[in-house]
Design a protein around this motif. Structure first.
Motif, PDB file in Angstrom:
ATOM      1  N   HIS A 176       1.142  -1.410  -0.141  1.00  0.00           N
ATOM      2  CA  HIS A 176       0.011  -0.332  -0.445  1.00  0.00           C
ATOM      3  C   HIS A 176       0.931   1.087   0.063  1.00  0.00           C
ATOM      4  CE1 HIS A 176      -4.045   1.985   0.860  1.00  0.00           C
ATOM      5  NE2 HIS A 176      -2.744   3.092   1.401  1.00  0.00           N
ATOM      6  N   ASP A 177       1.097   2.179  -1.235  1.00  0.00           N
ATOM      7  CA  ASP A 177       1.707   3.225  -1.121  1.00  0.00           C
ATOM      8  C   ASP A 177       0.966   3.599  -1.882  1.00  0.00           C
ATOM      9  OD1 ASP A 177       3.657   5.265  -1.786  1.00  0.00           O
ATOM     10  OD2 ASP A 177       4.912   3.765  -3.075  1.00  0.00           O
ATOM     11  N   THR A 178       1.403   5.296  -0.828  1.00  0.00           N
ATOM     12  CA  THR A 178      -0.103   6.331  -0.755  1.00  0.00           C
ATOM     13  C   THR A 178       0.815   7.283  -1.521  1.00  0.00           C
ATOM     14  OG1 THR A 178       1.127   7.571   1.054  1.00  0.00           O
ATOM     15  CG2 THR A 178      -1.193   6.890   1.590  1.00  0.00           C
ATOM     16  N   GLY A 179       1.725   7.069  -1.981  1.00  0.00           N
ATOM     17  CA  GLY A 179       2.297   8.525  -3.183  1.00  0.00           C
ATOM     18  C   GLY A 179       2.444   7.286  -4.631  1.00  0.00           C
ATOM     19  N   ASN A 180       1.292   6.539  -4.804  1.00  0.00           N
ATOM     20  CA  ASN A 180       1.469   5.891  -6.548  1.00  0.00           C
ATOM     21  C   ASN A 180       0.271   7.146  -7.203  1.00  0.00           C
ATOM     22  OD1 ASN A 180       2.103   3.333  -6.239  1.00  0.00           O
ATOM     23  ND2 ASN A 180      -0.079   2.357  -6.936  1.00  0.00           N
TER      24      ASN A 180
END
Length: 205
Positions: free
Chosen positions: A146-150
């Motif tokens: 899970h990467d909020t920077g995607n």
């Protein structure tokens, strides 16, 4: 993890940094990722590695990036589908690998640490990343991230695999559209097919 292992694992994972993928992913998303008539296979790094996806996926030539030490290749559906399909990406490094399973097994644990998550992060910030699953099986590091920077067009949760291919270290990803996230097993199934295809095309020599 023994402190002496850290330089080795950093050397292994630095070329796989998520930051390298951010710009071409963002640019591709701005084009709405339409189906492409591009080739089904592309050789990178002076022909050292062939990149190909599962049946129905083609190379998005506009999103391909290559330098002397690494290459990024994006694959999208060849034909239009009613429901947006996940896109695939391959990052191929010039870093040689003998495929030692112990190294990749240690890498699995390292990527869950703050330095490891910094390398996975699209922004380079480990606080953006949560490693939801990390396993080593069949010679592959399997990661659910899970990467909020995607980039905004993509779901923040995606699958990634790290493995040796043709003597090089390769990372493969499956990214769903933000408004059409895939179920866990569906994304993993696509990634497994991607891994199998990469191994098959590179076994041809």
């Amino acid at each position: 993890m023994r402190r002496a292992l850290l330089p080795l694992l950093l050397a292994l994972v630095l070329p796989l940094s998520g930051c390298f993928e951010t710009a071409p992913l963002t640019e591709a998303a701005s084009r709405a990722l339409q189906p492409t008539s591009g080739p089904a296979e592309l050789r990178v790094l002076d022909g050292a590695v062939a990149v190909a996806g599962p049946a129905g996926y083609c190379i998005d030539a506009e999103a391909t990036r290559e330098s002397d030490i690494e290459a990024f290749v994006l694959l999208v559906r060849c034909r239009y589908t009613l429901r947006p399909s996940p896109v695939l990406s391959a990052t191929v490094t010039g870093l040689s690998s003998d495929g030692n399973p112990d190294t990749f097994r240690r890498l699995t644990g390292f990527l869950q640490s703050a330095p490891g998550r910094a390398q996975l992060s699209r922004s380079g910030d480990p606080s953006d990343v949560e490693v939801l699953e990390a396993t080593f099986a069949e010679g592959v590091v399997w990661l659910l991230i899970h990467d909020t920077g995607n980039p905004n067009s993509f779901d923040e949760t995606y699958w990634r695999a790290i493995l040796p291919v043709a003597g090089r270290i390769v990372t493969l990803s499956v990214l769903a559209a933000a408004d059409h996230p895939y179920e866990r097993d569906s994304g993993l199934g696509i990634l497994r097919g991607f891994v199998m295809r990469m191994r098959a095309v590179n076994a041809r020599g």
